[in-house]
Write an enzyme that holds these catalytic residues in place. Structure first.
Site, PDB file in Angstrom:
ATOM      1  N   GLN A  82     -13.168 -12.404   5.878  1.00 21.67           N
ATOM      2  CA  GLN A  82     -13.742 -11.059   6.112  1.00 21.67           C
ATOM      3  C   GLN A  82     -15.233 -10.988   5.756  1.00 21.67           C
ATOM      4  O   GLN A  82     -15.831  -9.917   5.776  1.00 21.67           O
ATOM      5  CB  GLN A  82     -12.984 -10.015   5.306  1.00 21.67           C
ATOM      6  N   GLY A  83     -15.799 -12.124   5.361  1.00 25.45           N
ATOM      7  CA  GLY A  83     -17.252 -12.177   5.167  1.00 25.45           C
ATOM      8  C   GLY A  83     -17.756 -12.052   3.742  1.00 25.45           C
ATOM      9  O   GLY A  83     -18.942 -12.221   3.490  1.00 25.45           O
TER      10      GLY A  83
ATOM     11  N   THR B 292      11.127   8.160  -2.447  1.00 24.05           N
ATOM     12  CA  THR B 292      10.969   6.949  -1.630  1.00 24.05           C
ATOM     13  C   THR B 292      10.186   5.888  -2.395  1.00 24.05           C
ATOM     14  O   THR B 292      10.532   4.701  -2.359  1.00 24.05           O
ATOM     15  CB  THR B 292      10.271   7.298  -0.293  1.00 24.05           C
TER      16      THR B 292
ATOM     17  N   LYS C   4       0.851  -1.205   0.000  1.00 26.51           N
ATOM     18  CA  LYS C   4       0.000   0.000   0.000  1.00 26.51           C
ATOM     19  C   LYS C   4       0.879   1.245   0.000  1.00 26.51           C
ATOM     20  O   LYS C   4       0.731   2.149   0.832  1.00 26.51           O
ATOM     21  CB  LYS C   4      -0.966  -0.031   1.186  1.00 26.51           C
TER      22      LYS C   4
HETATM   23  P1  XMP Z   1      -7.700 -12.619   4.268  1.00 27.63           P
HETATM   24  O1  XMP Z   1      -7.052 -13.524   5.263  1.00 27.63           O
HETATM   25  O2  XMP Z   1      -8.654 -11.643   4.886  1.00 27.63           O
HETATM   26  O3  XMP Z   1      -6.441 -11.782   3.687  1.00 27.63           O
HETATM   27  O4  XMP Z   1      -8.281 -13.351   3.099  1.00 27.63           O
HETATM   28  C1  XMP Z   1      -6.537 -10.676   2.860  1.00 27.63           C
HETATM   29  C2  XMP Z   1      -5.181 -10.125   2.551  1.00 27.63           C
HETATM   30  O5  XMP Z   1      -5.333  -8.939   1.785  1.00 27.63           O
HETATM   31  C3  XMP Z   1      -4.966  -7.799   2.585  1.00 27.63           C
HETATM   32  N1  XMP Z   1      -6.060  -6.868   2.436  1.00 27.63           N
HETATM   33  C4  XMP Z   1      -6.037  -5.873   1.585  1.00 27.63           C
HETATM   34  N2  XMP Z   1      -5.073  -5.463   0.744  1.00 27.63           N
HETATM   35  N3  XMP Z   1      -6.533  -3.761   0.018  1.00 27.63           N
HETATM   36  C5  XMP Z   1      -5.335  -4.392  -0.042  1.00 27.63           C
HETATM   37  O6  XMP Z   1      -4.476  -3.975  -0.819  1.00 27.63           O
HETATM   38  C6  XMP Z   1      -7.536  -4.126   0.852  1.00 27.63           C
HETATM   39  O7  XMP Z   1      -8.618  -3.558   0.872  1.00 27.63           O
HETATM   40  C7  XMP Z   1      -7.260  -5.231   1.675  1.00 27.63           C
HETATM   41  N4  XMP Z   1      -8.022  -5.872   2.559  1.00 27.63           N
HETATM   42  C8  XMP Z   1      -7.243  -6.914   3.013  1.00 27.63           C
HETATM   43  C9  XMP Z   1      -4.788  -8.262   3.978  1.00 27.63           C
HETATM   44  O8  XMP Z   1      -3.814  -7.495   4.648  1.00 27.63           O
HETATM   45  C10 XMP Z   1      -4.361  -9.691   3.755  1.00 27.63           C
HETATM   46  O9  XMP Z   1      -2.980  -9.737   3.378  1.00 27.63           O
END
Ligand code: XMP
Length: 242
Positions: free
Chosen positions: A199-200, A91, A84
């Site tokens: 996350q649902g 940088t 992100k």
């Molecule tokens: P889970 O275990 O929830 O993991 O299936 C999800 C992975 O994605 C990351 N994550 C995000 N990365 N935008 C992103 O760039 C998002 O909105 C977002 N939501 C979850 C999370 O940190 C994990 O690596």
């Protein structure tokens, strides 16, 4: 040089999968290198890419990370660094140089940095053959406190999307949990969606709403039969959009 968005689409077609594995270990996992290599090998037949976050990027060396991207590439998988990124130009350039050296194909970046800085990042990343996927709306419940805010020119996520399109980004991240936003973003850029399972979010709903790629971590990683869960999620995604 083929653009990342095209390489991603080719990988998905070749692997017959829209699933990207988030290689996130459970807290306390001892041998991270071994964990990552095992996870990649186990599910390589059911996914089109891997996404690596700070769980591995902070503790592992560049050399160890390169070994993991090399292994993923040997299975035809694309490698995305989820940092992100959101910093000043110099940088951002240093970060993409390191990620490219580790063998990554793309980086996730935050358009909050500003339109010109994002455009400069996309240009620099492309010079290194690295794609940029822009955050548009995150998956977690309080994402609305940032991405959903109303600014003078519209909602923050709308501004982020316009910045990403204008900068020539290769994709947008929209949470699988954000049905309305997915419907608005679909067709503008390839959509990458974390948020199914743990996350649902629902696989078929997300794909129907506009997700092109589903990023899945815990539901696969923490399953007794990781390959089985990945296979099942992939077949649901394919039934929603072949
Ligand atoms: P889970 O275990 O929830 O993991 O299936 C999800 C992975 O994605 C990351 N994550 C995000 N990365 N935008 C992103 O760039 C998002 O909105 C977002 N939501 C979850 C999370 O940190 C994990 O690596």
């Amino acid at each position: 040089m083929t653009r990342f968005s095209a390489r991603m689409a080719q990988a998905a077609k070749r692997k017959k999968s829209r699933i990207i594995l988030a290689v996130d270990p459970r807290p306390g996992t001892k041998n991270l290198k071994l964990f990552a290599r095992k996870a990649v090998r186990e599910v390589a037949g059911h996914v089109c890419g891997i996404k690596v976050n700070f769980h591995l990027l902070l503790p592992l060396s560049g050399r160890e990370m390169s070994g993991i991207t090399r292994l993923a590439h040997s299975y035809g998988l694309v490698c995305i660094a989820d940092i992100k990124l959101n910093d000043i130009d110099s940088t951002n350039k240093a970060a993409v140089a390191h990620l490219a050296a580790m063998g990554f194909d793309a980086v996730i970046a935050n358009p909050f940095m500003g339109a010109a800085t994002l455009a400069s990042l996309v240009k620099e990343a492309r010079r290194m053959d690295l794609g940029v996927i822009a955050l548009v709306y995150m998956s977690h419940p309080d994402a609305k406190e940032g991405y959903g805010l109303e600014a003078r020119q519209g909602a923050v996520y709308e501004m982020f999307l316009e910045r990403a399109v204008k900068a020539g980004a290769d994709g947008a991240v929209v949470g699988a949990t954000q049905a309305d936003i997915l419907r608005k973003v679909r067709g503008r850029l390839p959509v990458y969606s974390p948020g199914v399972g743990a996350q649902g979010g629902d696989v078929e709903q997300a794909v129907r709403n506009g997700s092109d790629y589903l990023i899945v971590g815990r539901s696969i990683i923490e399953a007794d039969d990781a390959a089985g869960v990945a296979r099942e999620m992939n077949s649901k995604a394919r039934s929603a959009r072949p």
